[in-house]
Design a protein around this motif. Structure first.
Motif, PDB file in Angstrom:
ATOM      1  N   THR A 197       1.538  11.813 -10.060  1.00  0.00           N
ATOM      2  CA  THR A 197       0.812  13.080  -9.997  1.00  0.00           C
ATOM      3  C   THR A 197       1.769  14.241 -10.207  1.00  0.00           C
ATOM      4  O   THR A 197       1.462  15.186 -10.937  1.00  0.00           O
ATOM      5  N   ALA A 216       0.835  -1.207   0.000  1.00  0.00           N
ATOM      6  CA  ALA A 216       0.000   0.000   0.000  1.00  0.00           C
ATOM      7  C   ALA A 216       0.866   1.253   0.000  1.00  0.00           C
ATOM      8  O   ALA A 216       0.583   2.224  -0.704  1.00  0.00           O
ATOM      9  N   ARG A 217       1.935   1.244   0.776  1.00  0.00           N
ATOM     10  CA  ARG A 217       2.824   2.418   0.819  1.00  0.00           C
ATOM     11  C   ARG A 217       3.501   2.627  -0.525  1.00  0.00           C
ATOM     12  O   ARG A 217       3.616   3.748  -1.008  1.00  0.00           O
ATOM     13  N   TRP A 218       3.951   1.550  -1.161  1.00  0.00           N
ATOM     14  CA  TRP A 218       4.576   1.666  -2.483  1.00  0.00           C
ATOM     15  C   TRP A 218       3.586   2.214  -3.501  1.00  0.00           C
ATOM     16  O   TRP A 218       3.925   3.043  -4.348  1.00  0.00           O
ATOM     17  N   GLN A 219       2.330   1.764  -3.432  1.00  0.00           N
ATOM     18  CA  GLN A 219       1.312   2.261  -4.356  1.00  0.00           C
ATOM     19  C   GLN A 219       1.067   3.749  -4.139  1.00  0.00           C
ATOM     20  O   GLN A 219       0.927   4.513  -5.096  1.00  0.00           O
ATOM     21  N   LEU A 220       1.028   4.174  -2.880  1.00  0.00           N
ATOM     22  CA  LEU A 220       0.833   5.580  -2.567  1.00  0.00           C
ATOM     23  C   LEU A 220       1.994   6.418  -3.095  1.00  0.00           C
ATOM     24  O   LEU A 220       1.791   7.462  -3.708  1.00  0.00           O
ATOM     25  N   MET A 221       3.212   5.953  -2.879  1.00  0.00           N
ATOM     26  CA  MET A 221       4.382   6.688  -3.380  1.00  0.00           C
ATOM     27  C   MET A 221       4.379   6.749  -4.902  1.00  0.00           C
ATOM     28  O   MET A 221       4.706   7.776  -5.498  1.00  0.00           O
ATOM     29  N   SER A 222       3.993   5.670  -5.547  1.00  0.00           N
ATOM     30  CA  SER A 222       3.934   5.641  -7.008  1.00  0.00           C
ATOM     31  C   SER A 222       2.890   6.622  -7.522  1.00  0.00           C
ATOM     32  O   SER A 222       3.140   7.371  -8.467  1.00  0.00           O
ATOM     33  N   GLY A 223       1.725   6.615  -6.901  1.00  0.00           N
ATOM     34  CA  GLY A 223       0.668   7.536  -7.306  1.00  0.00           C
ATOM     35  C   GLY A 223       1.088   8.978  -7.122  1.00  0.00           C
ATOM     36  O   GLY A 223       0.825   9.840  -7.963  1.00  0.00           O
ATOM     37  N   SER A 224       1.767   9.249  -6.029  1.00  0.00           N
ATOM     38  CA  SER A 224       2.253  10.605  -5.757  1.00  0.00           C
ATOM     39  C   SER A 224       3.285  11.018  -6.797  1.00  0.00           C
ATOM     40  O   SER A 224       3.257  12.143  -7.298  1.00  0.00           O
TER      41      SER A 224
END
Length: 55
Positions: A46, A35-43
């Motif tokens: 963006t 989940a943290r990796w997905q959040l960092m990737s999305g950020s």
């Protein structure tokens, strides 16, 4: 046709689950969660889009 579509959807969900489990294993090796990796990737994506004038 409906039965084939239902089987395809089931296969997609099964593949997604396998990828999620593999992602958790890889992330855990670095002391993180998927989940943290997905959040960092999305950020990161963006920021790239904003730099190119996309929203």
């Amino acid at each position: 046709m409906a039965e084939e579509l239902a089987l395809l959807v089931a296969d997609v969900y099964e593949a997604a689950g396998a990828l999620r489990r593999a992602g958790e294993t890889l992330a855990a090796a670095e002391g993180q969660t998927q989940a943290r990796w997905q959040l960092m990737s999305g950020s990161a994506n963006t920021r790239k889009e904003a730099a190119h004038g996309r929203s």
